[in-house]
Scaffold this motif. Sequence first.
Motif, mmCIF file in Angstrom:
data_model
loop_
_atom_site.group_PDB
_atom_site.id
_atom_site.type_symbol
_atom_site.label_atom_id
_atom_site.label_comp_id
_atom_site.label_asym_id
_atom_site.label_seq_id
_atom_site.Cartn_x
_atom_site.Cartn_y
_atom_site.Cartn_z
ATOM 1 N N ILE A 71 0.835 -1.247 -0.182
ATOM 2 C CA ILE A 71 0.044 0.001 0.262
ATOM 3 C C ILE A 71 0.944 1.206 -0.076
ATOM 4 O O ILE A 71 2.074 1.283 0.681
ATOM 5 C CB ILE A 71 -0.996 0.015 1.213
ATOM 6 N N HIS A 72 0.435 2.353 -0.735
ATOM 7 C CA HIS A 72 1.221 3.446 -0.827
ATOM 8 C C HIS A 72 0.847 4.385 0.461
ATOM 9 O O HIS A 72 -0.464 4.814 0.323
ATOM 10 C CB HIS A 72 1.068 4.105 -2.286
ATOM 11 N N LEU A 73 1.747 4.820 1.351
ATOM 12 C CA LEU A 73 1.499 5.794 2.489
ATOM 13 C C LEU A 73 2.389 6.797 2.603
ATOM 14 O O LEU A 73 3.405 6.963 2.006
ATOM 15 C CB LEU A 73 1.351 4.709 3.558
ATOM 16 N N ASN A 74 2.020 7.605 3.375
ATOM 17 C CA ASN A 74 2.856 8.944 3.876
ATOM 18 C C ASN A 74 3.282 8.208 5.325
ATOM 19 O O ASN A 74 2.650 7.472 5.813
ATOM 20 C CB ASN A 74 1.830 9.808 4.187
ATOM 21 N N VAL A 75 4.694 8.725 5.353
ATOM 22 C CA VAL A 75 5.318 8.303 6.683
ATOM 23 C C VAL A 75 4.429 8.584 8.024
ATOM 24 O O VAL A 75 4.610 7.788 8.829
ATOM 25 C CB VAL A 75 6.776 8.765 6.795
ATOM 26 N N THR A 76 3.889 9.543 8.032
ATOM 27 C CA THR A 76 3.065 10.234 8.813
ATOM 28 C C THR A 76 1.969 8.941 9.295
ATOM 29 O O THR A 76 1.486 8.971 10.307
ATOM 30 C CB THR A 76 2.483 11.386 8.955
ATOM 31 N N ASP A 77 1.191 8.508 8.219
ATOM 32 C CA ASP A 77 0.203 7.434 8.354
ATOM 33 C C ASP A 77 0.850 6.104 9.285
ATOM 34 O O ASP A 77 -0.244 5.649 9.777
ATOM 35 C CB ASP A 77 -0.391 7.012 7.124
ATOM 36 N N LEU A 78 1.999 5.887 9.458
ATOM 37 C CA LEU A 78 2.422 4.628 10.240
ATOM 38 C C LEU A 78 2.030 5.029 11.350
ATOM 39 O O LEU A 78 2.320 3.978 12.433
ATOM 40 C CB LEU A 78 3.839 4.581 9.890
ATOM 41 N N ASP A 79 1.956 6.237 12.038
ATOM 42 C CA ASP A 79 1.488 6.807 13.300
ATOM 43 C C ASP A 79 2.787 5.989 14.277
ATOM 44 O O ASP A 79 2.397 5.854 15.477
ATOM 45 C CB ASP A 79 0.375 6.026 13.490
ATOM 46 N N LEU A 80 3.903 6.598 13.832
ATOM 47 C CA LEU A 80 5.004 6.595 14.888
ATOM 48 C C LEU A 80 5.578 7.714 15.422
ATOM 49 O O LEU A 80 6.627 7.770 16.173
ATOM 50 C CB LEU A 80 6.276 5.890 14.036
ATOM 51 N N GLY A 81 4.699 8.777 15.118
ATOM 52 C CA GLY A 81 5.126 9.644 15.872
ATOM 53 C C GLY A 81 6.150 10.925 15.045
ATOM 54 O O GLY A 81 6.544 11.885 15.382
ATOM 55 N N TYR A 82 6.114 10.489 13.774
ATOM 56 C CA TYR A 82 6.862 11.828 12.595
ATOM 57 C C TYR A 82 5.956 12.216 11.929
ATOM 58 O O TYR A 82 5.072 11.917 11.243
ATOM 59 C CB TYR A 82 7.855 10.523 11.753
ATOM 60 N N GLU A 83 6.240 13.506 11.713
ATOM 61 C CA GLU A 83 5.592 14.491 10.957
ATOM 62 C C GLU A 83 6.356 14.927 9.788
ATOM 63 O O GLU A 83 7.464 15.396 9.939
ATOM 64 C CB GLU A 83 5.231 15.782 11.956
ATOM 65 N N THR A 84 5.840 14.184 8.730
ATOM 66 C CA THR A 84 6.694 14.488 7.380
ATOM 67 C C THR A 84 5.809 14.256 6.284
ATOM 68 O O THR A 84 4.903 13.530 6.295
ATOM 69 C CB THR A 84 7.912 13.340 7.345
ATOM 70 N N LYS A 85 6.332 14.732 5.105
ATOM 71 C CA LYS A 85 5.687 14.592 3.871
ATOM 72 C C LYS A 85 5.916 13.616 2.904
ATOM 73 O O LYS A 85 5.736 13.354 2.088
ATOM 74 C CB LYS A 85 5.337 15.690 2.905
#
Length: 159
Positions: A71-85
Amino acid sequence: MPEDYPDQFDNVVDFIQATIKRLRRSPDKQTPIFSKRERSRQNAAVNTENSSKKGRRGQKGKNRGCVLTEIHLNVTDLDLGYETKEELIFRYCSGSCDAAETTYDKILKNLTRKKKLVNDKVRQACCRPTAYDDDLSFLDDNLVYHILKKHSAKRCGCV
């Protein structure tokens, strides 16, 4: 040249003709020798062609096995606390491992069901990564460099 060895020339011609006849009759056909990788590629190509021709009849509701899905995701979608595009392709394992059940697994299930193994917890085979993608490195919105290890599956198996 035949003039130099006239009696040997006929013998050589006979020998060559006999050898050619023997080679034509030989059951050992010359087949190209491929490496293991090349043979597996050829088999995969044949299997792909055959599977596209076959119908999917009878597969509905059946065990389709442990497979790699992406699946294609944004790193922020992983919900590991990173805010990034930053974006990534996340690969994960899904499916059932019922087909991988061995006689040993069946015996353990039966013994547990019959209360012969009361204190032991028997676990069913689980669809999990057997190898992971390379590490993912990225900058977050605050320009802090991060590396995620073992973040995405590369291969799956029943463990």
